[in-house]
Write an enzyme that holds these catalytic residues in place. Sequence first.
Site, short mmCIF file in Angstrom:
data_model
loop_
_atom_site.label_atom_id
_atom_site.label_comp_id
_atom_site.label_asym_id
_atom_site.label_seq_id
_atom_site.Cartn_x
_atom_site.Cartn_y
_atom_site.Cartn_z
N ARG A 58 27.74 -3.63 11.38
CA ARG A 58 26.39 -3.92 11.88
C ARG A 58 26.31 -5.38 12.33
NH1 ARG A 58 20.92 -2.16 11.13
NH2 ARG A 58 19.68 -3.53 12.47
N ALA B 179 16.15 -4.99 0.20
CA ALA B 179 15.60 -3.66 0.45
C ALA B 179 14.34 -3.80 1.29
CB ALA B 179 15.28 -2.98 -0.89
N GLN C 258 10.58 -3.03 2.79
CA GLN C 258 9.29 -2.61 2.25
C GLN C 258 8.89 -1.28 2.88
OE1 GLN C 258 6.21 -5.47 2.95
NE2 GLN C 258 4.69 -4.38 1.73
N ARG D 21 4.75 -5.88 -1.70
CA ARG D 21 5.92 -6.76 -1.70
C ARG D 21 6.47 -6.94 -3.13
NH1 ARG D 21 2.19 -9.26 1.88
NH2 ARG D 21 2.94 -9.35 4.02
N VAL E 262 13.71 -15.61 3.33
CA VAL E 262 12.73 -14.82 4.08
C VAL E 262 12.50 -13.47 3.41
CG1 VAL E 262 12.16 -13.88 6.36
CG2 VAL E 262 13.47 -16.00 6.19
N ASP F 60 1.43 -15.62 7.60
CA ASP F 60 0.05 -15.29 7.28
C ASP F 60 -0.90 -16.30 7.94
OD1 ASP F 60 0.49 -13.28 4.74
OD2 ASP F 60 1.92 -14.92 4.75
N THR F 61 -0.52 -17.57 7.89
CA THR F 61 -1.33 -18.62 8.50
C THR F 61 -1.39 -18.46 10.01
OG1 THR F 61 -0.94 -20.17 6.68
CG2 THR F 61 -1.50 -21.13 8.81
N ARG G 200 -1.18 -15.60 11.58
CA ARG G 200 -2.07 -14.46 11.80
C ARG G 200 -3.53 -14.91 11.66
NH1 ARG G 200 1.84 -10.70 8.07
NH2 ARG G 200 2.99 -9.69 9.75
N HIS H 246 2.64 -14.98 -0.96
CA HIS H 246 2.72 -14.25 0.30
C HIS H 246 2.58 -12.77 -0.06
CE1 HIS H 246 3.99 -12.65 4.11
NE2 HIS H 246 5.10 -12.15 3.62
#
Length: 316
Positions: free
Chosen positions: A41, A81, A83, A89, A119, A149-150, A152, A176
């Site tokens: 991959r 893994a 979500q 989360r 990340v 988030d900020t 967004r 987060h």
Amino acid sequence: MINDRKIAIIGCGFVGSSSAFAIMQSGLFSEMVLIDVDRSRAEGEALDIAHGVPFANPMKIYAGDYADVADAAMIVVTAGAAQKPGETRLDLVTKNVGIFKTIIPEIRKSGFEGVLLIVSNPVDVLTYAAVKMSGLPEGRVIGSGTVLDTARLRYMLGAHVDVDPRDVHAYVMGEHGDSELVAWSSAMVAGVPLNEFCELHGHHDHKTAEARIAEDVKNSAYEIIEKKRATYYGIAMTVRRICTAVMRNEKCVLPVSSLMVGEYGLDDICISMPTVVGRAGVVTRVPVEIDESERRQLNESAGALRAIMDKVDFSA
């Protein structure tokens, strides 16, 4: 010796490969190594992205292993893994801490001395795990935190008051995830307090709008996952933004996740708050003014993370 033009990305799923694509276009690096448990991959992603190099900047892109990260200026860890729909989360924590126990010790063994950007989710818990397992100075281990988030939040506020979101200055802080909070009391548009700016545009029901927008920001990832199974473009741009801040020593303010050492009464926990980010990672944290309600929400957010962390074995 650190090669300032080299980056490594560990994990070549949607987030890792999208981040690699965004970084290829940034011009920040001239060498990028992709690492994945599925070597094929990583090779495929490296080839696919490399074929776009003639339209960008000269860059060597290849699949490698942990021996290749020793001289990298930055490592971005996106492995873990995924979500799933309906999964929070924090549901991911046990699985992904286990995965980190196979990754972070390998980074440590390589002799890596650059900046480690986490990340993978849950990012606050995994940033803490990386601090504990990597042996790196705590300031050189940062999580992507609430930077997306900020973004967004600023996007939605820009739409709400019909202004360029880059002129909106407001932060999402805390975990987060589900317990994050918006620091409404310090939010501004071009130096004007947010509520005043809203009133100039005919918006007077501030509390209702704040509750709606905060909920929309918090649920953005769930909505996207429900519709297309994963989020990756927004976080890829977030990774590029943080890498730019580090490699150009911008000393800009981003709400990354990092180890608290007493700020807001928080200690020995990784959580997001506005932070000056430069070449060595964390330069300093910015004590944004928050009101009593927001301080209580921040403590509750930290408490939610602590309740999970107390159940996790962080030994490498």
